[in-house]
Design a protein around this motif. Sequence first.
Motif, short mmCIF file in Angstrom:
data_model
loop_
_atom_site.label_atom_id
_atom_site.label_comp_id
_atom_site.label_asym_id
_atom_site.label_seq_id
_atom_site.Cartn_x
_atom_site.Cartn_y
_atom_site.Cartn_z
N ARG A 176 0.83 -1.20 0.00
CA ARG A 176 0.00 0.00 0.00
C ARG A 176 0.87 1.25 0.00
O ARG A 176 1.88 1.32 0.68
N VAL A 177 0.43 2.25 -0.75
CA VAL A 177 1.03 3.59 -0.72
C VAL A 177 -0.11 4.54 -0.34
O VAL A 177 -1.09 4.65 -1.06
N ILE A 178 0.04 5.17 0.81
CA ILE A 178 -1.02 6.00 1.37
C ILE A 178 -0.49 7.42 1.56
O ILE A 178 0.53 7.63 2.23
N PHE A 179 -1.16 8.41 0.96
CA PHE A 179 -0.76 9.80 1.13
C PHE A 179 -1.25 10.29 2.48
O PHE A 179 -2.44 10.17 2.80
N ILE A 180 -0.36 10.88 3.28
CA ILE A 180 -0.73 11.44 4.57
C ILE A 180 -1.07 12.92 4.37
O ILE A 180 -0.24 13.69 3.89
N LEU A 181 -2.28 13.28 4.74
CA LEU A 181 -2.73 14.65 4.56
C LEU A 181 -2.38 15.53 5.75
O LEU A 181 -2.46 15.09 6.89
N ASN A 182 -2.02 16.75 5.46
CA ASN A 182 -1.84 17.79 6.46
C ASN A 182 -3.21 18.45 6.58
O ASN A 182 -3.59 19.23 5.71
N VAL A 183 -3.94 18.12 7.62
CA VAL A 183 -5.32 18.58 7.76
C VAL A 183 -5.40 20.11 7.79
O VAL A 183 -6.23 20.71 7.12
N SER A 184 -4.52 20.74 8.55
CA SER A 184 -4.53 22.21 8.62
C SER A 184 -4.28 22.82 7.25
O SER A 184 -4.96 23.76 6.84
N GLY A 185 -3.31 22.28 6.51
CA GLY A 185 -3.02 22.77 5.17
C GLY A 185 -4.17 22.56 4.20
O GLY A 185 -4.46 23.43 3.38
N LEU A 186 -4.83 21.42 4.31
CA LEU A 186 -5.96 21.12 3.44
C LEU A 186 -7.12 22.09 3.70
O LEU A 186 -7.69 22.65 2.76
N ILE A 187 -7.41 22.32 4.96
CA ILE A 187 -8.50 23.25 5.29
C ILE A 187 -8.15 24.66 4.83
O ILE A 187 -8.98 25.36 4.26
N GLU A 188 -6.91 25.06 5.05
CA GLU A 188 -6.48 26.40 4.62
C GLU A 188 -6.60 26.55 3.10
O GLU A 188 -7.04 27.58 2.61
N GLU A 189 -6.23 25.50 2.36
CA GLU A 189 -6.34 25.52 0.90
C GLU A 189 -7.79 25.70 0.45
O GLU A 189 -8.06 26.32 -0.56
N CYS A 190 -8.71 25.14 1.21
CA CYS A 190 -10.13 25.21 0.84
C CYS A 190 -10.74 26.58 1.05
O CYS A 190 -11.72 26.92 0.39
N PHE A 191 -10.18 27.37 1.95
CA PHE A 191 -10.80 28.65 2.30
C PHE A 191 -9.95 29.85 1.94
O PHE A 191 -10.09 30.91 2.53
N HIS A 192 -9.06 29.70 0.97
CA HIS A 192 -8.27 30.84 0.48
C HIS A 192 -8.51 31.06 -0.98
O HIS A 192 -8.85 30.33 -1.75
#
Length: 140
Positions: free
Chosen positions: A124-140
């Motif tokens: 398995r290859v699983i991408f680990i998400l940076n939750v803070s970065g993902l949320i910030e990307e969604c609201f900028h």
Amino acid sequence: MPKVLVFTAYDQEYAIDIEAVREIRNWVQATPIPSSPSFMEGIINIRGTVIPLIDFCKKIKSLKDEIEKKAMIIIEKVEKTVSFSVHNVSDIIDYDEGVRKNLPDVSNSDISNFVDGILSIDNRVIFILNVSGLIEECFH
């Protein structure tokens, strides 16, 4: 040992820190928000709280055909509550830091803004998400 929630979008697995997950629910149709970005499905009402619902696949700019969404992951982080629609939630895993790898520098996209690394476990290859970065990307 760190613990993550693993989910799928198309045939790729992603992981988020389990401590950021408030709950997992079956997917529901959101109420659209006029003039919102294409990845914003709209808003949902969870026990009296209005929460934005973001289509994870559209957010990561996948151009593949739309898939059936089966789950919503509700996340609390950076003083925000957000829900992401995903294809499927598969499992919760503990991992040893030794299996965590850096994201290779092979893409000219902004994925490094919200992907912290890769878990390589068995086949398995699983991408680990940076939750803070993902949320910030969604609201900028």
